[in-house]
Structure formats: structure tokens, C-alpha cells
Design a protein around this motif. Structure first.
Motif, PDB file in Angstrom:
ATOM      1  N   PRO A  10     -13.206  24.321  68.402  1.00 32.29           N
ATOM      2  CA  PRO A  10     -12.106  24.988  67.680  1.00 32.29           C
ATOM      3  C   PRO A  10     -10.764  24.440  68.156  1.00 32.29           C
ATOM      4  CG  PRO A  10     -13.677  26.587  68.562  1.00 32.29           C
ATOM      5  CD  PRO A  10     -14.019  25.266  69.170  1.00 32.29           C
ATOM      6  N   ASN A  11      -9.726  24.636  67.337  1.00 33.98           N
ATOM      7  CA  ASN A  11      -8.402  24.150  67.707  1.00 33.98           C
ATOM      8  C   ASN A  11      -7.891  24.829  68.965  1.00 33.98           C
ATOM      9  OD1 ASN A  11      -8.241  22.392  65.526  1.00 33.98           O
ATOM     10  ND2 ASN A  11      -7.425  23.973  64.167  1.00 33.98           N
ATOM     11  N   ASP A  12      -8.156  26.120  69.094  1.00 37.55           N
ATOM     12  CA  ASP A  12      -7.663  26.872  70.247  1.00 37.55           C
ATOM     13  C   ASP A  12      -8.719  26.883  71.347  1.00 37.55           C
ATOM     14  OD1 ASP A  12      -6.344  28.463  71.999  1.00 37.55           O
ATOM     15  OD2 ASP A  12      -6.278  30.244  70.721  1.00 37.55           O
ATOM     16  N   ALA A 159     -23.339  26.856  69.293  1.00 34.87           N
ATOM     17  CA  ALA A 159     -21.990  27.406  69.164  1.00 34.87           C
ATOM     18  C   ALA A 159     -21.067  26.502  68.360  1.00 34.87           C
ATOM     19  CB  ALA A 159     -21.391  27.667  70.542  1.00 34.87           C
ATOM     20  N   PHE A 160     -21.117  25.198  68.620  1.00 35.62           N
ATOM     21  CA  PHE A 160     -20.131  24.298  68.031  1.00 35.62           C
ATOM     22  C   PHE A 160     -20.742  23.213  67.159  1.00 35.62           C
ATOM     23  CE2 PHE A 160     -18.442  25.714  72.240  1.00 35.62           C
ATOM     24  CZ  PHE A 160     -17.565  26.657  71.724  1.00 35.62           C
ATOM     25  N   ASP A 161     -22.042  23.355  66.871  1.00 39.07           N
ATOM     26  CA  ASP A 161     -22.720  22.417  65.973  1.00 39.07           C
ATOM     27  C   ASP A 161     -22.640  20.984  66.494  1.00 39.07           C
ATOM     28  OD1 ASP A 161     -24.301  22.019  63.734  1.00 39.07           O
ATOM     29  OD2 ASP A 161     -22.604  21.632  62.390  1.00 39.07           O
ATOM     30  N   VAL A 162     -22.695  20.829  67.825  1.00 38.65           N
ATOM     31  CA  VAL A 162     -22.706  19.497  68.427  1.00 38.65           C
ATOM     32  C   VAL A 162     -24.057  18.851  68.124  1.00 38.65           C
ATOM     33  CG1 VAL A 162     -22.545  18.195  70.586  1.00 38.65           C
ATOM     34  CG2 VAL A 162     -21.148  20.246  70.249  1.00 38.65           C
ATOM     35  N   PRO A 163     -24.092  17.608  67.669  1.00 38.28           N
ATOM     36  CA  PRO A 163     -25.376  16.983  67.326  1.00 38.28           C
ATOM     37  C   PRO A 163     -26.245  16.769  68.565  1.00 38.28           C
ATOM     38  CG  PRO A 163     -23.601  15.370  67.259  1.00 38.28           C
ATOM     39  CD  PRO A 163     -22.945  16.709  67.417  1.00 38.28           C
ATOM     40  N   ASP A 164     -27.531  16.622  68.328  1.00 35.94           N
ATOM     41  CA  ASP A 164     -28.486  16.424  69.417  1.00 35.94           C
ATOM     42  C   ASP A 164     -28.382  14.993  69.923  1.00 35.94           C
ATOM     43  OD1 ASP A 164     -30.527  16.539  71.212  1.00 35.94           O
ATOM     44  OD2 ASP A 164     -32.144  16.773  69.733  1.00 35.94           O
ATOM     45  N   ASP A 165     -27.334  14.754  70.683  1.00 33.60           N
ATOM     46  CA  ASP A 165     -27.038  13.422  71.197  1.00 33.60           C
ATOM     47  C   ASP A 165     -26.447  13.582  72.595  1.00 33.60           C
ATOM     48  OD1 ASP A 165     -26.310  10.395  70.657  1.00 33.60           O
ATOM     49  OD2 ASP A 165     -24.478  11.338  71.418  1.00 33.60           O
ATOM     50  N   ASP A 166     -27.032  12.931  73.584  1.00 32.39           N
ATOM     51  CA  ASP A 166     -26.614  13.131  74.975  1.00 32.39           C
ATOM     52  C   ASP A 166     -25.133  12.818  75.183  1.00 32.39           C
ATOM     53  OD1 ASP A 166     -29.094  14.011  75.735  1.00 32.39           O
ATOM     54  OD2 ASP A 166     -29.745  12.107  76.609  1.00 32.39           O
ATOM     55  N   GLY A 205     -26.506  42.021  72.267  1.00 32.14           N
ATOM     56  CA  GLY A 205     -26.922  42.761  73.451  1.00 32.14           C
ATOM     57  C   GLY A 205     -26.236  42.261  74.706  1.00 32.14           C
ATOM     58  N   ALA A 206     -26.047  40.937  74.798  1.00 32.60           N
ATOM     59  CA  ALA A 206     -25.365  40.349  75.954  1.00 32.60           C
ATOM     60  C   ALA A 206     -23.866  40.222  75.732  1.00 32.60           C
ATOM     61  CB  ALA A 206     -25.952  38.969  76.258  1.00 32.60           C
ATOM     62  N   GLN A 207     -23.398  40.698  74.567  1.00 33.49           N
ATOM     63  CA  GLN A 207     -21.966  40.628  74.237  1.00 33.49           C
ATOM     64  C   GLN A 207     -21.428  39.212  74.394  1.00 33.49           C
ATOM     65  OE1 GLN A 207     -19.780  43.501  73.140  1.00 33.49           O
ATOM     66  NE2 GLN A 207     -21.910  43.764  72.522  1.00 33.49           N
ATOM     67  N   CYS A 208     -22.142  38.262  73.783  1.00 32.29           N
ATOM     68  CA  CYS A 208     -21.736  36.850  73.883  1.00 32.29           C
ATOM     69  C   CYS A 208     -20.257  36.701  73.524  1.00 32.29           C
ATOM     70  CB  CYS A 208     -22.581  35.991  72.952  1.00 32.29           C
ATOM     71  SG  CYS A 208     -22.002  34.268  72.875  1.00 32.29           S
ATOM     72  N   PRO A 209     -19.480  36.067  74.396  1.00 33.09           N
ATOM     73  CA  PRO A 209     -18.032  35.979  74.155  1.00 33.09           C
ATOM     74  C   PRO A 209     -17.644  34.945  73.109  1.00 33.09           C
ATOM     75  CG  PRO A 209     -18.611  34.761  76.134  1.00 33.09           C
ATOM     76  CD  PRO A 209     -19.873  35.442  75.682  1.00 33.09           C
ATOM     77  N   TRP A 210     -18.617  34.156  72.637  1.00 34.96           N
ATOM     78  CA  TRP A 210     -18.311  33.092  71.677  1.00 34.96           C
ATOM     79  C   TRP A 210     -18.762  33.420  70.263  1.00 34.96           C
ATOM     80  CZ3 TRP A 210     -19.725  28.010  74.784  1.00 34.96           C
ATOM     81  CH2 TRP A 210     -18.709  27.781  75.731  1.00 34.96           C
ATOM     82  N   ARG A 211     -19.092  34.674  69.996  1.00 32.39           N
ATOM     83  CA  ARG A 211     -19.616  35.007  68.673  1.00 32.39           C
ATOM     84  C   ARG A 211     -18.646  34.671  67.548  1.00 32.39           C
ATOM     85  NH1 ARG A 211     -21.166  41.105  69.769  1.00 32.39           N
ATOM     86  NH2 ARG A 211     -19.412  40.801  71.190  1.00 32.39           N
ATOM     87  N   GLU A 212     -17.356  34.862  67.762  1.00 29.15           N
ATOM     88  CA  GLU A 212     -16.411  34.641  66.668  1.00 29.15           C
ATOM     89  C   GLU A 212     -16.250  33.163  66.329  1.00 29.15           C
ATOM     90  OE1 GLU A 212     -12.002  34.879  67.579  1.00 29.15           O
ATOM     91  OE2 GLU A 212     -12.823  36.121  69.200  1.00 29.15           O
ATOM     92  N   TRP A 213     -16.633  32.263  67.253  1.00 25.09           N
ATOM     93  CA  TRP A 213     -16.571  30.828  66.984  1.00 25.09           C
ATOM     94  C   TRP A 213     -17.941  30.227  66.687  1.00 25.09           C
ATOM     95  CZ3 TRP A 213     -14.172  32.766  71.552  1.00 25.09           C
ATOM     96  CH2 TRP A 213     -12.781  32.873  71.486  1.00 25.09           C
ATOM     97  N   CYS A 214     -18.992  30.960  66.971  1.00 26.09           N
ATOM     98  CA  CYS A 214     -20.344  30.383  67.021  1.00 26.09           C
ATOM     99  C   CYS A 214     -20.895  30.066  65.636  1.00 26.09           C
ATOM    100  CB  CYS A 214     -21.279  31.340  67.754  1.00 26.09           C
ATOM    101  SG  CYS A 214     -22.983  30.713  67.883  1.00 26.09           S
TER     102      CYS A 214
END
Length: 307
Positions: A10-12, A159-166, A205-214
Motif C-alpha cells: 500500500p502507499n501508506d 496480504a499483498f498479493d506478492v507472487p510466489d517468487d523468492d 479471532g486473532a484480530q489480524c492488524p492487516w485486514r483492511e489491506w489484506c
């Protein structure tokens, strides 16, 4: 590092960083090696956890340090005793015990008891690969790079749709980590992968802090490099119906725009998951006799049916 690493974030970025660190510092699993900056204790924990679940490592780690409390004690120990300890505690391949013992001798004999403080120096120790070296540099000296293990790859992929690439994983992870904060950051992102973003995720349940960007949370697609098939429940309509019932059971009645954000963190009145989507979900529940909808002049109120 190429500029490509930033295209997935994300930008921020600072808001993403702060959200994770705040979440971790507010509450996390309290393993004893997280309460020390002693490189010896941290190395022992890293080697033990390579083949053993963390909850089982705790007792073995404490027993090990009670018997050999400092690196000099381990270096002076009989190797057979160290290997025997490893076997007695079912800690996996015995060669890990041999390497740990040899590494202790290197620190005392070759480095005069002074630990290398960066990943490159720590990699000179017997049996210490790049991941372990970076972990010790991070957690003992706050001097590491971003950790990229299977759990972190899964988090970044979802979370960020990073491709499966090392290379993409490593570049994105490094860009995401706040400069000079490898100790807290690497602990935090591994904690996220360990309690919220496991193979079967527990976002709410774990209150993931990245839900709004995920990306996964927004699309309901929780596949990942180590999760080839999507869990049937996560992101499903059945899960959303359950959330509605749970929220209304707590609040009794709510207007749509008050209910929506409690069902999905990405709720936006006019968005893809907005009033129209929520109204359709509630209509199904109303048809089942579970919810009552009352249309007012300005809004619709959802009420849990209790009869």
C-alpha cells in the motif's frame, strides 16, 4: 534492490508497519527466548525449533540452559552428553546438537567469547545457515535483515498479493521492515504468521492488524504457496452469516452502516462489500427467520430474531 518490491505494498507503508508492531506489542506468545538478548540462548532456541513445535521447545530450552547456562559451559561439555540430551528430548536430528556444540567452541576458541553481531559473521559458525544467522542477528543485536521463512511468505502472498517468487518475497519483506527495527519486526511478522495467518487463517479471532489491506481477506481467497487449496469456510457466505448473528447477538440491533464494518473490515457503503452486499446477506437470514429488517426513512435496521 529493484523498485519492483514496492509495487505490492500500500502507499501508506508506515500505517501497515505501525499496525503490526502495535498488535504484536499489545499481546503475543510469551516464549522465554523472547525475553533475552543473549545470542547464546537465542541460537539454542533457533536450532531447537527447526524440527520441533515451539510449545514443546520451551521445556527443552530451559533444561538445556540450566545444564549449560553459558556458551563457555556448552563449549566445555562432552559432546556425547550434548547429543544425549538432544535424543532424550526428541529434538530431531542429532547432527544439530553436534553443530551447536561446535559453534559454541568456535565462539570461545576462535572469537575469544565475543559473538559476531551480523548475519555474515554469524554464518561462519558451524551449522548456522543464512536464516538462523539472520534470526540471531535480529533478536540478539537488532542488526538483521527481514526474515523470510515459509510463514512470512504465506503472509506476504495473502496480504499483498506478492507472487510466489523468492526474489519478490525477499525484496518486499526488506522494504516493509522499518529500518533499524529487525528485532521487533521479525518477531511481529512471524507471530502474525503463527497465530493469525496460519494455513487455516484466523483473521478475526486473532484480530489480524492487516485486514483492511489484506488481499486474501477482501477476496476470500486464502490460498498460499504452502496452502494449495482454499479453505472452504474462510471468506465464505456461511462465515459472513455467522458473523452477522454473532454481532447482532452482542448489539441486538444495528443500522446497516454500523453493522457492516463489524462484519468486514473493508466494508464501504457503496463498495463491492457495501450496503447492497450486506442487504443480500441479511435478506437470506431474514428468510431463515434469524434476522428482522426494518426499513426507516433514512436507513435499514437489522435486529436479531429471538423467538
Amino acid at each position: 534492490m529493484s523498485d519492483q518490491s514496492g509495487e505490492y505494498l500500500p502507499n501508506d507503508v508506515q500505517s501497515v508497519q505501525n499496525a503490526l508492531v502495535d498488535w504484536y506489542e499489545a499481546d503475543h506468545r510469551d516464549y522465554p527466548w523472547r525475553r533475552t538478548e543473549d545470542p547464546y540462548g537465542i541460537l539454542v532456541s533457533e536450532v531447537m525449533s527447526q524440527q520441533t513445535q515451539l510449545d514443546r521447545v520451551v521445556a527443552a530450552w530451559e533444561d538445556f540452559l540450566e545444564r549449560w547456562p553459558a556458551v563457555a559451559d556448552l563449549a566445555a561439555a562432552d559432546r556425547g552428553d550434548v547429543v544425549g540430551f538432544w535424543t532424550d528430548h526428541s529434538l530431531g536430528y542429532n547432527n544439530r546438537a553436534k553443530y551447536l556444540h561446535e559453534a559454541a567452541r568456535q565462539v570461545t576458541d576462535e572469537f575469544g567469547g565475543e559473538w559476531p553481531r551480523d548475519p555474515d559473521g554469524l554464518s561462519e559458525l558451524m551449522g548456522v545457515g543464512p536464516y538462523t544467522a539472520n534470526a540471531v542477528a535480529s533478536f540478539a543485536f537488532n542488526n538483521g535483515n527481514a526474515v523470510v521463512d515459509t510463514n512470512v511468505k504465506r503472509v506476504l502472498y495473502r496480504a499483498f498479493d506478492v507472487p510466489d517468487d523468492d526474489a519478490a518475497f525477499e525484496e518486499t519483506a526488506q522494504r516493509l521492515m522499518p529500518a533499524g527495527e529487525s528485532e521487533v519486526w521479525n518477531n511481529a511478522i512471524m507471530e502474525l504468521g503463527g497465530v493469525a495467518c496460519e494455513k487455516t487463517p484466523d483473521c478475526d479471532g486473532a484480530q489480524c492488524p492487516w485486514r483492511e489491506w489484506c488481499h486474501a481477506y477482501q477476496t476470500g481467497d486464502f490460498t498460499a504457496p504452502d496452502v494449495p487449496t482454499q479453505p472452504e469456510f474462510e471468506g465464505s457466505r456461511r462465515q459472513m452469516r455467522g458473523r452477522v448473528i454473532s454481532v447482532l447477538n452482542e448489539y441486538d440491533e444495528l443500522a446497516l452502516d454500523e453493522l457492516g464494518p463489524r462484519i468486514r473490515v473493508d466494508y464501504a457503503p457503496d463498495g463491492e462489500h457495501g450496503r447492497e452486499w450486506l442487504r443480500g446477506l441479511l435478506s437470506d437470514l431474514e428468510a431463515d427467520g434469524l434476522v428482522t429488517l426494518t426499513d426507516g426513512a433514512e436507513t435499514t435496521v437489522a435486529t436479531l430474531s429471538r423467538t
